[in-house]
Design a protein around this motif. Structure first.
Motif: not given
Length: 147
Positions: A58-62, A26-30, A17-24
Motif C-alpha cells: 500500500x502506497x497511499x489510502x485516501x 516491478x514497481x508498477x503502481x495501480x 476509498x482510493x488505494x494506490x498499490x505498488x507491485x513489489x
C-alpha cells in the motif's frame, strides 16, 4: 481521462476509498477503489496477479471524495455535490450510485463496454463485482445504453 465529463456530480455521502498499490517486484503502481467497509485484504484480492502470488504494498489510502475534490480540475470538469436529503438527491443516489456526470460530447459506450468485458475475462470469477450484473441491473445488456 478522456475529458468527456463537463460536470462531475458526486453524492456528499459517497463512501469509497482510493488505494494506490505498488507491485513489489516491478514497481508498477495501480489504483483500486473500494467501499470504506472493505478491508485491506479485499484490496489485495482486487489486484491482478493474485493467483500467481504477486506481492503488492500500500502506497497511499485516501477518501475518494477528498481525492476528487483535490483533483477534478486536472480532468477539466466542474464538481457539484448532491445531498440525499431531497427527493431529487435520493433519486440520484439510488439511480446512479452517487456518481454521475454531464458529458461534453457523445461517448461510444459500446467501445467502453468491450474494454470492461476484457477486464471481466481477465478476472475469470463470478463474484458479486461481475461487470455483466451491472449492465443487466440497469438494462444496458444490449451494449448500446439506449442511445
Amino acid at each position: 481521462e478522456m475529458g468527456a465529463v463537463e460536470n462531475l456530480i458526486l453524492w456528499e455521502g459517497f463512501d469509497m476509498n482510493r488505494y494506490i498499490m505498488r507491485n513489489k517486484l516491478t514497481g508498477e503502481e495501480m489504483v483500486v477503489h473500494l467501499k470504506k467497509e472493505e478491508s485491506g485484504e479485499e484490496c489485495h484480492a482486487a489486484l491482478p496477479g493474485k493467483e500467481t502470488g504477486t506481492d503488492f504494498e500500500l502506497v497511499k489510502k485516501e477518501s475518494f471524495i477528498e481525492w476528487v475534490a483535490d483533483n477534478y480540475k486536472e480532468f477539466g470538469c466542474d464538481l457539484d455535490f448532491v445531498s440525499d436529503r431531497s427527493s431529487d438527491g435520493m433519486q440520484f443516489v439510488k439511480g446512479f450510485g452517487g456518481v454521475g456526470g454531464i458529458l461534453r460530447w457523445r461517448v461510444d459506450f459500446a467501445e467502453i463496454n468491450g474494454d470492461l468485458e476484457q477486464v471481466k475475462e481477465l478476472d475469470g470469477d463470478d463474484s458479486d463485482c461481475d461487470v455483466g450484473d451491472y449492465y443487466d441491473e440497469y438494462g444496458f445488456d444490449d451494449g448500446d445504453f439506449g442511445l
